[in-house]
Design a protein around this motif. Structure first.
Motif, PDB file in Angstrom:
ATOM      1  N   LYS A 151      16.620 -16.976  16.883  1.00 10.70           N
ATOM      2  CA  LYS A 151      15.348 -17.707  16.838  1.00 10.70           C
ATOM      3  C   LYS A 151      14.540 -17.188  15.641  1.00 10.70           C
ATOM      4  O   LYS A 151      13.875 -16.153  15.709  1.00 10.70           O
ATOM      5  N   THR A 152      14.587 -17.923  14.558  1.00  9.16           N
ATOM      6  CA  THR A 152      14.050 -17.446  13.287  1.00  9.16           C
ATOM      7  C   THR A 152      12.524 -17.443  13.228  1.00  9.16           C
ATOM      8  O   THR A 152      11.968 -16.879  12.294  1.00  9.16           O
ATOM      9  N   ARG A 153      11.882 -18.031  14.194  1.00 12.28           N
ATOM     10  CA  ARG A 153      10.407 -17.960  14.226  1.00 12.28           C
ATOM     11  C   ARG A 153       9.943 -16.507  14.364  1.00 12.28           C
ATOM     12  O   ARG A 153       8.871 -16.144  13.915  1.00 12.28           O
ATOM     13  N   PHE A 154      10.761 -15.694  15.021  1.00 16.37           N
ATOM     14  CA  PHE A 154      10.425 -14.284  15.170  1.00 16.37           C
ATOM     15  C   PHE A 154      10.387 -13.566  13.819  1.00 16.37           C
ATOM     16  O   PHE A 154       9.639 -12.610  13.637  1.00 16.37           O
ATOM     17  N   PHE A 155      11.199 -14.033  12.853  1.00 16.51           N
ATOM     18  CA  PHE A 155      11.185 -13.422  11.524  1.00 16.51           C
ATOM     19  C   PHE A 155       9.828 -13.614  10.846  1.00 16.51           C
ATOM     20  O   PHE A 155       9.334 -12.721  10.162  1.00 16.51           O
ATOM     21  N   GLU A 156       9.256 -14.778  11.057  1.00 17.24           N
ATOM     22  CA  GLU A 156       7.938 -15.047  10.462  1.00 17.24           C
ATOM     23  C   GLU A 156       6.869 -14.150  11.083  1.00 17.24           C
ATOM     24  O   GLU A 156       6.027 -13.578  10.389  1.00 17.24           O
ATOM     25  N   VAL A 157       6.917 -14.006  12.385  1.00 14.09           N
ATOM     26  CA  VAL A 157       5.970 -13.125  13.081  1.00 14.09           C
ATOM     27  C   VAL A 157       6.162 -11.681  12.623  1.00 14.09           C
ATOM     28  O   VAL A 157       5.201 -10.957  12.356  1.00 14.09           O
ATOM     29  N   GLY A 158       7.409 -11.259  12.507  1.00 12.04           N
ATOM     30  CA  GLY A 158       7.711  -9.907  12.048  1.00 12.04           C
ATOM     31  C   GLY A 158       7.199  -9.659  10.637  1.00 12.04           C
ATOM     32  O   GLY A 158       6.611  -8.611  10.354  1.00 12.04           O
ATOM     33  N   PHE A 159       7.392 -10.632   9.744  1.00 12.88           N
ATOM     34  CA  PHE A 159       6.931 -10.468   8.370  1.00 12.88           C
ATOM     35  C   PHE A 159       5.417 -10.304   8.312  1.00 12.88           C
ATOM     36  O   PHE A 159       4.905  -9.398   7.644  1.00 12.88           O
ATOM     37  N   TRP A 160       4.685 -11.175   8.983  1.00 13.33           N
ATOM     38  CA  TRP A 160       3.225 -11.110   8.888  1.00 13.33           C
ATOM     39  C   TRP A 160       2.655  -9.866   9.562  1.00 13.33           C
ATOM     40  O   TRP A 160       1.664  -9.301   9.105  1.00 13.33           O
ATOM     41  N   ASN A 161       3.281  -9.407  10.618  1.00  7.90           N
ATOM     42  CA  ASN A 161       2.853  -8.149  11.233  1.00  7.90           C
ATOM     43  C   ASN A 161       3.088  -6.989  10.277  1.00  7.90           C
ATOM     44  O   ASN A 161       2.245  -6.099  10.142  1.00  7.90           O
ATOM     45  N   LEU A 162       4.226  -6.983   9.613  1.00  6.48           N
ATOM     46  CA  LEU A 162       4.531  -5.939   8.637  1.00  6.48           C
ATOM     47  C   LEU A 162       3.555  -5.994   7.465  1.00  6.48           C
ATOM     48  O   LEU A 162       3.070  -4.953   6.999  1.00  6.48           O
ATOM     49  N   PHE A 163       3.232  -7.176   7.008  1.00  4.99           N
ATOM     50  CA  PHE A 163       2.297  -7.335   5.893  1.00  4.99           C
ATOM     51  C   PHE A 163       0.909  -6.781   6.247  1.00  4.99           C
ATOM     52  O   PHE A 163       0.324  -5.995   5.493  1.00  4.99           O
ATOM     53  N   VAL A 164       0.396  -7.158   7.401  1.00  8.26           N
ATOM     54  CA  VAL A 164      -0.926  -6.677   7.826  1.00  8.26           C
ATOM     55  C   VAL A 164      -0.898  -5.171   8.083  1.00  8.26           C
ATOM     56  O   VAL A 164      -1.845  -4.453   7.750  1.00  8.26           O
ATOM     57  N   ALA A 165       0.186  -4.667   8.634  1.00  6.85           N
ATOM     58  CA  ALA A 165       0.321  -3.219   8.857  1.00  6.85           C
ATOM     59  C   ALA A 165       0.301  -2.469   7.536  1.00  6.85           C
ATOM     60  O   ALA A 165      -0.299  -1.387   7.433  1.00  6.85           O
ATOM     61  N   THR A 166       0.932  -3.029   6.515  1.00  8.68           N
ATOM     62  CA  THR A 166       0.974  -2.385   5.206  1.00  8.68           C
ATOM     63  C   THR A 166      -0.413  -2.301   4.589  1.00  8.68           C
ATOM     64  O   THR A 166      -0.782  -1.270   4.014  1.00  8.68           O
ATOM     65  N   VAL A 167      -1.186  -3.355   4.710  1.00  5.52           N
ATOM     66  CA  VAL A 167      -2.564  -3.322   4.205  1.00  5.52           C
ATOM     67  C   VAL A 167      -3.397  -2.342   5.024  1.00  5.52           C
ATOM     68  O   VAL A 167      -4.142  -1.515   4.483  1.00  5.52           O
ATOM     69  N   SER A 168      -3.233  -2.389   6.334  1.00  6.65           N
ATOM     70  CA  SER A 168      -4.046  -1.573   7.240  1.00  6.65           C
ATOM     71  C   SER A 168      -3.752  -0.082   7.144  1.00  6.65           C
ATOM     72  O   SER A 168      -4.638   0.736   7.385  1.00  6.65           O
ATOM     73  N   ILE A 169      -2.527   0.292   6.777  1.00  2.02           N
ATOM     74  CA  ILE A 169      -2.209   1.718   6.723  1.00  2.02           C
ATOM     75  C   ILE A 169      -3.035   2.420   5.645  1.00  2.02           C
ATOM     76  O   ILE A 169      -3.410   3.575   5.795  1.00  2.02           O
ATOM     77  N   PHE A 170      -3.360   1.710   4.574  1.00  2.88           N
ATOM     78  CA  PHE A 170      -4.180   2.323   3.535  1.00  2.88           C
ATOM     79  C   PHE A 170      -5.610   2.559   4.022  1.00  2.88           C
ATOM     80  O   PHE A 170      -6.219   3.565   3.682  1.00  2.88           O
ATOM     81  N   ILE A 171      -6.118   1.664   4.837  1.00  2.94           N
ATOM     82  CA  ILE A 171      -7.445   1.857   5.432  1.00  2.94           C
ATOM     83  C   ILE A 171      -7.402   3.051   6.389  1.00  2.94           C
ATOM     84  O   ILE A 171      -8.310   3.894   6.393  1.00  2.94           O
TER      85      ILE A 171
END
Length: 166
Positions: A46-66
């Motif tokens: 179910k490839t919709r999970f890949f999209e959710v995983g990507f955006w969670n990773l993206f936001v986590a990457t921005v947030s880790i610097f904060i």
């Protein structure tokens, strides 16, 4: 007014409670959820999970610097005593390392997503598992700083001020 912003409270902070743990728990949850979503997408197709995983990773990457900015600020105000310094140094080193690792993995994930959003290679998931383990160790060190060494807890702050902890 400037005096009220620069005055430190009983936790040795200019605001009521440490903000680093609040922000970093958000980052931890997003990293773990991104890995779980990618794993579910890989196992179920179910490839919709890949999209959710990507955006969670993206936001986590921005947030880790904060989280790191607040962590560095609060660590500087903590006045760590001798026993805690090595744990705090490891925690800091791993935190900065994780920010670089997450930035690199997010960039890699973006390239993978651009090439084929319907597939995710197994070696990407292996790296995700390794990052998850590193995050778990980082959580352990953070817990140790608070629950064993009492960073920013009132009794420890008072003991350091009174010179009871070297």
């Amino acid at each position: 007014m400037l005096e009220s912003l620069t005055k430190l409270n009983d936790h040795n902070l200019p605001y009521p409670d440490p903000l680093h743990p609040i922000i970093v728990h958000f980052v931890i949850a997003m990293i773990l959820f991104a890995f779980v979503c990618d794993l579910i997408g890989f196992l179920t197709g179910k490839t919709r999970f890949f999209e959710v995983g990507f955006w969670n990773l993206f936001v986590a990457t921005v947030s880790i610097f904060i989280a790191i900015i607040f962590g560095q600020f609060e660590a500087g105000l903590a006045k760590p005593y001798n026993i805690v310094k090595s744990v705090l140094n490891y925690h800091t080193l791993i935190g900065w390392s994780l920010s670089g690792i997450l930035a690199a993995i997010t960039a890699w994930r973006y390239v993978l997503r651009s090439r084929d959003p319907q597939r995710l290679p197994i070696h990407y998931l292996a790296i995700g598992l390794i990052v998850t383990i590193i995050v778990g160790f980082q959580v352990y060190l953070g817990d140790e700083l608070v629950w064993v060494y009492g960073i920013h807890t009132v009794p420890v702050v008072e003991a350091v001020k009174d010179g009871l902890l070297p």
